[in-house]
Design a protein around this motif. Structure first.
Motif, mmCIF file in Angstrom:
data_model
loop_
_atom_site.group_PDB
_atom_site.id
_atom_site.type_symbol
_atom_site.label_atom_id
_atom_site.label_comp_id
_atom_site.label_asym_id
_atom_site.label_seq_id
_atom_site.Cartn_x
_atom_site.Cartn_y
_atom_site.Cartn_z
ATOM 1 N N GLY A 87 0.851 -1.192 0.001
ATOM 2 C CA GLY A 87 -0.077 -0.013 0.003
ATOM 3 C C GLY A 87 0.833 1.250 0.030
ATOM 4 N N GLY A 88 2.065 1.477 -0.433
ATOM 5 C CA GLY A 88 2.697 2.461 -0.586
ATOM 6 C C GLY A 88 3.548 2.959 0.594
ATOM 7 N N VAL A 89 3.689 1.945 1.500
ATOM 8 C CA VAL A 89 4.500 2.145 2.711
ATOM 9 C C VAL A 89 5.821 1.956 2.379
ATOM 10 N N MET A 206 -6.326 0.409 9.387
ATOM 11 C CA MET A 206 -6.209 1.723 9.218
ATOM 12 C C MET A 206 -5.109 2.227 8.247
ATOM 13 N N LEU A 207 -4.306 1.344 7.837
ATOM 14 C CA LEU A 207 -3.167 1.577 6.851
ATOM 15 C C LEU A 207 -3.407 2.715 6.066
ATOM 16 N N ASP A 208 -4.626 2.850 5.097
ATOM 17 C CA ASP A 208 -4.831 3.393 4.060
ATOM 18 C C ASP A 208 -4.993 5.037 4.637
ATOM 19 N N LEU A 209 -5.374 5.117 5.764
ATOM 20 C CA LEU A 209 -5.602 6.387 6.247
ATOM 21 C C LEU A 209 -4.162 7.442 6.418
ATOM 22 N N LEU A 210 -3.082 6.649 6.405
ATOM 23 C CA LEU A 210 -1.818 7.205 6.360
ATOM 24 C C LEU A 210 -1.501 8.111 5.187
ATOM 25 N N LEU A 217 -0.014 7.799 13.515
ATOM 26 C CA LEU A 217 1.086 6.820 13.731
ATOM 27 C C LEU A 217 0.147 5.518 14.112
ATOM 28 N N ILE A 218 0.450 4.413 13.240
ATOM 29 C CA ILE A 218 -0.027 3.294 13.715
ATOM 30 C C ILE A 218 0.944 2.279 14.032
ATOM 31 N N SER A 219 0.627 1.404 15.197
ATOM 32 C CA SER A 219 1.851 0.831 15.772
ATOM 33 C C SER A 219 1.300 -0.554 15.646
ATOM 34 N N ALA A 236 6.010 0.919 14.276
ATOM 35 C CA ALA A 236 4.995 1.916 14.071
ATOM 36 C C ALA A 236 5.222 2.667 12.586
ATOM 37 N N VAL A 237 4.098 2.825 11.860
ATOM 38 C CA VAL A 237 4.250 3.234 10.721
ATOM 39 C C VAL A 237 3.555 4.640 10.662
ATOM 40 N N GLY A 238 4.297 5.733 9.998
ATOM 41 C CA GLY A 238 3.637 6.957 9.951
ATOM 42 C C GLY A 238 4.323 8.076 8.954
ATOM 43 N N ASP A 239 4.025 9.111 9.005
ATOM 44 C CA ASP A 239 4.588 10.116 8.086
ATOM 45 C C ASP A 239 6.125 10.176 8.487
ATOM 46 N N PRO A 240 7.057 10.286 7.606
ATOM 47 C CA PRO A 240 8.507 10.109 7.764
ATOM 48 C C PRO A 240 9.003 11.158 8.949
#
Ligand SMILES: *Cc1c(COP(=O)(O)O)cnc(C)c1O
Length: 370
Positions: A87-89, A206-210, A217-219, A236-240
């Motif tokens: 998904g572009g992560v 909720m990954l698509d909301l990133l 921030l999604i952990s 965790a995944v989020g804005d750089p």
């Protein structure tokens, strides 16, 4: 668990000097009953075991060079996580840590100035108010709605620098609605953390909301679906920019060389193994819910690998189960629910014993009946 002499003991201090902050002294040592049980349904780990590729790497890495430090920020692991999430992560959107506990602690420290508010779902993951306090922030519990959802208006009204949501939520097992999560993200002034420790078991994440929410921030963790709790790997995944701030507070070398190798193997070779166990867990979860209903209980509908079962006396029921060699997680007076037992989902033979013990307890006249 044996308590060391000075864990929670606030009466002891160095004469003439306060050695810790007053708010710090209010935090108790996290020490649930971890006594060994024949059937352990207490911690939501993967009761089918460890993925085979990861197991092989643990053995291999143990004989490799561990005299040297691992990579500073686990770059190879970040690449494997990015590929797994899709998904572009990209790797610069990922921060890893010694369990997601470590990532959540680091995020609160990085993103919340001391004295500001961490608004967190209540009831939810017990570590969050602790991490808030030890980092000098103020935990603000926000009671869930009667549908086990997040009360977006109450989160927004608290004006937190950090909003913590957990979906599916621990310990209810209920997923939060996408609408309320989006409203919290848009409405609070700071960063919203969505803890997706159990996302693999849920219908939705909720990954698509990133893509549209730089303050999200999604952990995630490899302790639950991936069966690697003992290795301590979270991320965790989020804005750089947000991720870079969390990584700085986390510090270097937090994922050991052995853990990183096993995690990369799990994410690249073992996905089918993991998905098969997740499917079994989901199937057994629904079977467990049906069996508990037949036994006289009213379990909360779950999207995770555990089920919350309201009972009249959690301590008594826990003791009765322990006497039969079964460990669950008891909660006394859970906000909005009352006493309850959290039962992890595993192979059916383990669950069957737990169901029959609980059914016997629910029979009229038994201690801890529903
Ligand atoms: C288990 C759990 C974690 C912690 O996982 P680790 O990666 O093992 O630290 C985080 N959040 C929730 C809600 C959990 O249940």
């Amino acid at each position: 668990m044996a308590r060391r002499g000075w864990g929670n003991d606030m009466t002891r201090s160095i004469p003439g000097a306060r050695i810790t902050r007053a708010e710090y002294d209010e935090v108790s040592l996290y020490a649930p009953n971890r006594a060994v049980a024949r059937i352990d349904l207490s911690d939501n780990t993967n009761l089918w075991g460890m993925p085979p590729g990861a197991a092989r790497e643990v053995h291999r890495a143990a004989s490799a060079s561990i005299t040297r430090y691992p990579p500073l920020y686990a770059d190879e692991l970040k690449q494997a996580i990015a590929a797994y999430l899709g998904g572009g992560v990209t790797p610069d959107m990922i921060v890893t840590g010694c369990g997601s506990d470590d990532v959540l602690d680091s995020a609160i420290r990085a993103l919340g100035p001391p004295g500001t508010i961490v608004a967190h779902l209540q009831p939810s993951f017990a570590m969050i108010p602790r991490f808030a306090r030890v980092n000098g922030l103020e935990p603000r519990p926000i009671m869930m709605t009667s549908e086990f959802d997040a009360d977006a208006d109450a989160f927004i009204a608290a004006r937190p620098r950090i909003a913590y949501l957990c979906s599916p939520n621990n310990p209810t097992g209920a997923p939060l609605s996408r609408t309320s999560i989006e409203r919290v993200i848009r409405g609070v002034p700071g960063v919203t953390i969505v803890d997706e420790a159990y996302a693999e078991f849920a219908a939705e994440n909720m990954l698509d909301l990133l893509a549209t929410s730089p303050r999200l921030l999604i952990s995630r963790t490899m302790s639950k679906a991936f069966g690697l709790a003992g290795l301590r790997i979270g991320y965790a995944v989020g804005d750089p920019a947000v991720v870079a701030a969390v990584e700085k507070s986390r510090g270097p070398y937090k994922v050991s060389a052995i853990a990183a190798r096993a995690a990369v193997a799990a994410l690249t070779e073992d996905l089918d193994w993991v998905r098969e166990r997740v499917a079994l867990a989901v199937e057994n979860r629904e079977r467990l819910v049906r069996a508990l209903r037949l036994g006289g209980y009213a379990p909360v509908a779950s999207a995770a690998n555990f089920v919350l079962v309201p009972v009249s006396d959690a301590t008594g029921a826990d003791r009765a189960l322990r006497d039969r060699g079964i460990a669950v997680r008891p909660f006394a007076g859970l906000a909005g629910i009352g006493d309850a037992l959290r039962v992890s989902v595993g192979p059916w033979d383990m669950l069957e014993e737990c169901v029959s013990a609980l059914t016997a307890l629910a029979a009229p006249g038994e201690a801890g009946s529903a």
